[in-house]
Write a protein that holds these residues in place. Structure first.
Motif, mmCIF file in Angstrom:
data_model
loop_
_atom_site.group_PDB
_atom_site.id
_atom_site.type_symbol
_atom_site.label_atom_id
_atom_site.label_comp_id
_atom_site.label_asym_id
_atom_site.label_seq_id
_atom_site.Cartn_x
_atom_site.Cartn_y
_atom_site.Cartn_z
ATOM 1 N N ALA A 129 -53.303 -21.652 -11.647
ATOM 2 C CA ALA A 129 -52.175 -21.190 -10.361
ATOM 3 C C ALA A 129 -51.189 -22.277 -10.211
ATOM 4 C CB ALA A 129 -52.946 -21.231 -9.012
ATOM 5 N N THR A 130 -51.669 -23.628 -10.394
ATOM 6 C CA THR A 130 -50.725 -24.793 -10.639
ATOM 7 C C THR A 130 -49.400 -24.992 -11.753
ATOM 8 O OG1 THR A 130 -52.627 -26.136 -9.504
ATOM 9 C CG2 THR A 130 -50.604 -27.249 -10.564
ATOM 10 N N VAL A 131 -50.053 -24.544 -12.773
ATOM 11 C CA VAL A 131 -49.248 -24.215 -13.975
ATOM 12 C C VAL A 131 -48.427 -23.136 -13.919
ATOM 13 C CG1 VAL A 131 -49.290 -23.957 -16.639
ATOM 14 C CG2 VAL A 131 -50.771 -25.659 -15.653
ATOM 15 N N SER A 132 -48.804 -22.074 -13.328
ATOM 16 C CA SER A 132 -48.167 -20.912 -13.055
ATOM 17 C C SER A 132 -46.766 -21.244 -11.919
ATOM 18 C CB SER A 132 -48.738 -19.761 -12.504
ATOM 19 O OG SER A 132 -49.375 -19.335 -13.760
ATOM 20 N N GLU A 133 -47.318 -21.862 -11.018
ATOM 21 C CA GLU A 133 -46.350 -22.014 -9.872
ATOM 22 C C GLU A 133 -45.321 -23.208 -10.252
ATOM 23 O OE1 GLU A 133 -46.272 -24.419 -5.772
ATOM 24 O OE2 GLU A 133 -48.287 -23.430 -6.151
ATOM 25 N N TRP A 134 -45.667 -24.353 -11.115
ATOM 26 C CA TRP A 134 -44.697 -25.283 -11.595
ATOM 27 C C TRP A 134 -43.767 -24.362 -12.756
ATOM 28 C CZ3 TRP A 134 -45.021 -26.436 -17.116
ATOM 29 C CH2 TRP A 134 -43.962 -27.409 -17.574
ATOM 30 N N LEU A 135 -44.379 -23.379 -13.663
ATOM 31 C CA LEU A 135 -43.368 -22.890 -14.743
ATOM 32 C C LEU A 135 -42.497 -21.954 -14.057
ATOM 33 C CD1 LEU A 135 -43.078 -22.939 -17.594
ATOM 34 C CD2 LEU A 135 -44.729 -21.092 -17.754
ATOM 35 N N ALA A 136 -42.817 -21.495 -12.768
ATOM 36 C CA ALA A 136 -42.136 -20.483 -11.780
ATOM 37 C C ALA A 136 -40.431 -21.071 -11.656
ATOM 38 C CB ALA A 136 -42.470 -20.325 -10.617
ATOM 39 N N GLY A 137 -40.402 -22.307 -11.768
ATOM 40 C CA GLY A 137 -39.053 -23.047 -11.418
ATOM 41 C C GLY A 137 -38.200 -22.846 -12.486
ATOM 42 N N PRO A 138 -36.909 -22.766 -12.170
ATOM 43 C CA PRO A 138 -35.943 -22.499 -13.170
ATOM 44 C C PRO A 138 -35.774 -23.546 -14.305
ATOM 45 C CG PRO A 138 -34.999 -22.875 -10.911
ATOM 46 C CD PRO A 138 -36.357 -23.056 -10.697
ATOM 47 N N ILE A 139 -35.930 -24.910 -13.829
ATOM 48 C CA ILE A 139 -35.835 -25.797 -14.817
ATOM 49 C C ILE A 139 -36.827 -26.251 -15.709
ATOM 50 C CG2 ILE A 139 -35.554 -28.261 -15.336
ATOM 51 C CD1 ILE A 139 -33.897 -28.484 -12.522
ATOM 52 N N PRO A 140 -38.257 -25.908 -15.437
ATOM 53 C CA PRO A 140 -39.261 -25.818 -16.238
ATOM 54 C C PRO A 140 -39.417 -24.584 -17.275
ATOM 55 C CG PRO A 140 -40.149 -26.502 -14.019
ATOM 56 C CD PRO A 140 -38.724 -25.885 -13.989
ATOM 57 N N ALA A 141 -39.114 -23.555 -16.624
ATOM 58 C CA ALA A 141 -39.247 -22.331 -17.432
ATOM 59 C C ALA A 141 -37.913 -22.228 -18.498
ATOM 60 C CB ALA A 141 -38.933 -21.140 -16.438
ATOM 61 N N THR A 142 -36.679 -22.890 -18.105
ATOM 62 C CA THR A 142 -35.786 -23.052 -19.165
ATOM 63 C C THR A 142 -36.113 -23.816 -20.166
ATOM 64 O OG1 THR A 142 -34.368 -22.034 -17.372
ATOM 65 C CG2 THR A 142 -33.229 -23.359 -19.531
ATOM 66 N N ALA A 143 -36.598 -25.198 -19.889
ATOM 67 C CA ALA A 143 -36.791 -26.065 -20.752
ATOM 68 C C ALA A 143 -38.140 -25.659 -21.667
ATOM 69 C CB ALA A 143 -37.265 -27.392 -20.265
ATOM 70 N N MET A 144 -38.897 -24.754 -21.101
ATOM 71 C CA MET A 144 -40.119 -24.566 -21.967
ATOM 72 C C MET A 144 -39.579 -23.301 -23.051
ATOM 73 S SD MET A 144 -43.243 -24.864 -22.526
ATOM 74 C CE MET A 144 -43.905 -25.474 -21.174
ATOM 75 N N VAL A 145 -38.720 -22.500 -22.633
ATOM 76 C CA VAL A 145 -37.993 -21.654 -23.503
ATOM 77 C C VAL A 145 -37.245 -22.273 -24.593
ATOM 78 C CG1 VAL A 145 -36.238 -19.697 -23.793
ATOM 79 C CG2 VAL A 145 -38.058 -19.544 -22.098
ATOM 80 N N LEU A 146 -36.447 -23.286 -24.191
ATOM 81 C CA LEU A 146 -35.755 -24.167 -25.361
ATOM 82 C C LEU A 146 -36.657 -24.728 -25.961
ATOM 83 C CD1 LEU A 146 -33.064 -25.926 -22.914
ATOM 84 C CD2 LEU A 146 -32.586 -24.034 -24.765
ATOM 85 N N LEU A 147 -37.696 -25.387 -25.773
ATOM 86 C CA LEU A 147 -38.852 -25.856 -26.503
ATOM 87 C C LEU A 147 -39.541 -25.049 -27.518
ATOM 88 C CD1 LEU A 147 -40.678 -28.367 -27.353
ATOM 89 C CD2 LEU A 147 -42.247 -27.664 -25.462
ATOM 90 N N ILE A 148 -39.816 -23.746 -27.177
ATOM 91 C CA ILE A 148 -40.037 -22.959 -27.800
ATOM 92 C C ILE A 148 -39.126 -22.283 -29.055
ATOM 93 C CG2 ILE A 148 -40.876 -20.388 -28.112
ATOM 94 C CD1 ILE A 148 -42.080 -20.640 -25.308
ATOM 95 N N VAL A 149 -38.027 -22.125 -28.683
ATOM 96 C CA VAL A 149 -36.733 -21.659 -29.480
ATOM 97 C C VAL A 149 -36.679 -22.679 -30.659
ATOM 98 C CG1 VAL A 149 -34.456 -21.256 -29.778
ATOM 99 C CG2 VAL A 149 -35.743 -20.172 -28.227
ATOM 100 N N SER A 150 -36.634 -24.038 -29.963
ATOM 101 C CA SER A 150 -36.113 -25.366 -31.049
ATOM 102 C C SER A 150 -37.338 -25.407 -31.943
ATOM 103 C CB SER A 150 -36.020 -26.353 -30.104
ATOM 104 O OG SER A 150 -35.793 -27.677 -30.896
ATOM 105 N N SER A 151 -38.784 -25.419 -31.532
ATOM 106 C CA SER A 151 -39.875 -25.461 -32.402
ATOM 107 C C SER A 151 -40.205 -24.559 -33.478
ATOM 108 C CB SER A 151 -40.998 -25.495 -31.499
ATOM 109 O OG SER A 151 -41.080 -26.577 -30.525
ATOM 110 N N PHE A 152 -39.770 -23.147 -33.123
ATOM 111 C CA PHE A 152 -39.806 -22.086 -34.219
ATOM 112 C C PHE A 152 -38.758 -22.144 -35.036
ATOM 113 C CE2 PHE A 152 -43.185 -20.400 -31.326
ATOM 114 C CZ PHE A 152 -43.775 -19.621 -32.454
ATOM 115 N N TRP A 153 -37.665 -22.573 -34.671
ATOM 116 C CA TRP A 153 -36.282 -22.780 -35.548
ATOM 117 C C TRP A 153 -36.629 -23.926 -36.514
ATOM 118 C CZ3 TRP A 153 -30.692 -23.740 -33.424
ATOM 119 C CH2 TRP A 153 -29.915 -23.530 -34.637
ATOM 120 N N HIS A 154 -36.951 -24.892 -35.878
ATOM 121 C CA HIS A 154 -37.503 -26.251 -36.759
ATOM 122 C C HIS A 154 -38.488 -25.762 -37.858
ATOM 123 C CE1 HIS A 154 -37.536 -30.459 -37.640
ATOM 124 N NE2 HIS A 154 -38.857 -30.401 -37.807
#
Length: 133
Positions: free
Chosen positions: A53-78
């Protein structure tokens, strides 16, 4: 006038002229991964607990969700860039090389898409879960 190699004889016979671009992309994604991983570690340390619940609530914010998506894209691209170099250096049969790179592209695009979908779904459904609980 010796038999030495002049620039006219060797021009165009060198690299494919894409090595510097590939090298720079690897460095840019590495720097991006480093910055985003530091952000992720810091963010996780600041959470009161690591429950769903805590992590889901944190990830629901626009900045954490956007940063997490950027991390995923960058990691897979790398990862794709690095593994492509590995395949190009050590797989010498052209048909095998093509097949392995095709599988590599499929795996990284598929894995990245699944990870992004998971983050987006978690981020969008966390408000519903918090209201239901």
């Amino acid at each position: 006038m010796g038999n030495g190699t002049s620039i006219g004889k060797v021009r165009g016979l060198g690299s494919a002229h894409a090595g510097a671009h590939h090298w720079l992309l690897q460095r840019f994604t590495a720097i991006g991964n480093l910055v985003l991983m530091i952000w992720l570690m810091g963010s996780i340390l600041w959470l009161p607990d690591l429950g769903y619940a805590t992590v889901s609530e944190w990830l629901a914010g626009p900045i954490p969700a956007t940063a997490m998506v950027l991390l995923i894209v960058s990691s897979f691209w790398h990862a794709r860039l690095g593994l492509q170099v590995l395949v190009e250096d050590y797989v010498h049969n052209a048909g095998t090389k093509f097949g392995v790179i095709a599988l590599l592209n499929l795996a990284t695009i598929g894995g990245g898409a699944f990870a992004v979908f998971s983050v987006v779904r978690l981020a969008l459904s966390s408000g519903t879960l918090a209201g239901a609980a």
